[in-house]
Write a protein that holds these residues in place. Structure first.
Motif, mmCIF file in Angstrom:
data_model
loop_
_atom_site.group_PDB
_atom_site.id
_atom_site.type_symbol
_atom_site.label_atom_id
_atom_site.label_comp_id
_atom_site.label_asym_id
_atom_site.label_seq_id
_atom_site.Cartn_x
_atom_site.Cartn_y
_atom_site.Cartn_z
ATOM 1 N N LEU A 114 1.033 9.453 10.854
ATOM 2 C CA LEU A 114 1.226 10.082 9.543
ATOM 3 C C LEU A 114 1.279 11.601 9.648
ATOM 4 O O LEU A 114 0.492 12.211 10.358
ATOM 5 N N TRP A 125 -1.999 9.475 3.067
ATOM 6 C CA TRP A 125 -1.353 8.340 2.415
ATOM 7 C C TRP A 125 -2.405 7.311 2.044
ATOM 8 O O TRP A 125 -3.305 7.023 2.817
ATOM 9 N N ASP A 149 -2.696 3.404 1.149
ATOM 10 C CA ASP A 149 -1.894 2.181 1.235
ATOM 11 C C ASP A 149 -2.088 1.306 -0.003
ATOM 12 O O ASP A 149 -2.846 1.646 -0.914
ATOM 13 N N THR A 165 7.752 -0.438 4.007
ATOM 14 C CA THR A 165 6.767 0.637 3.856
ATOM 15 C C THR A 165 7.169 1.843 4.680
ATOM 16 O O THR A 165 7.057 2.979 4.224
ATOM 17 N N LEU A 184 7.677 5.600 3.296
ATOM 18 C CA LEU A 184 6.948 6.741 3.853
ATOM 19 C C LEU A 184 7.914 7.812 4.355
ATOM 20 O O LEU A 184 7.664 9.015 4.188
ATOM 21 N N GLU A 195 9.324 9.726 1.385
ATOM 22 C CA GLU A 195 8.332 10.623 0.791
ATOM 23 C C GLU A 195 7.913 11.746 1.738
ATOM 24 O O GLU A 195 7.105 12.596 1.381
ATOM 25 N N ILE A 201 6.164 11.462 4.453
ATOM 26 C CA ILE A 201 4.845 11.240 5.039
ATOM 27 C C ILE A 201 4.966 10.931 6.528
ATOM 28 O O ILE A 201 4.065 11.211 7.309
#
Length: 69
Positions: free
Chosen positions: A6, A10, A12, A30, A34, A37, A39
Motif C-alpha cells: 500500500l 486503506w 478494507d 479490489t 485501489l 484511488e 492507494i
C-alpha cells in the motif's frame, strides 16, 4: 489473489485499517479499485515471499475483453 504494497492508508471491506507500507492480499476487483484511488500503483508491492511485481506493466491487458466467442 495478489499481494500488493500500500502507498496510502486503506480500510478494507471488513473494517480493518491497513497502513502505508503494509502488504495485503487482494482480489482483482479490489486491486483495480485501489489502483484507481491511487492507494497502489502498477508495479508496487513485493509479494508475500519478498519477490517483486511480476504482473503486467503499462496498459497491456491479457484478460477477457467482454466479447463473447
Amino acid at each position: 489473489m495478489v499481494y500488493v504494497k500500500l502507498e496510502g492508508d486503506w480500510t478494507d471491506g471488513n473494517g480493518v485499517t491497513h497502513s502505508v507500507g503494509d502488504s495485503v492480499d487482494v482480489d482483482a476487483a479490489t486491486l483495480a479499485m485501489l489502483q484507481a484511488e491511487g492507494i497502489v500503483s502498477e508495479g508496487s508491492g513485493g509479494g508475500k515471499d519478498g519477490t517483486e511485481w511480476a504482473g503486467p506493466t503499462g496498459t497491456d491487458w491479457a484478460g477477457p475483453t467482454g466479447t463473447t466467442p
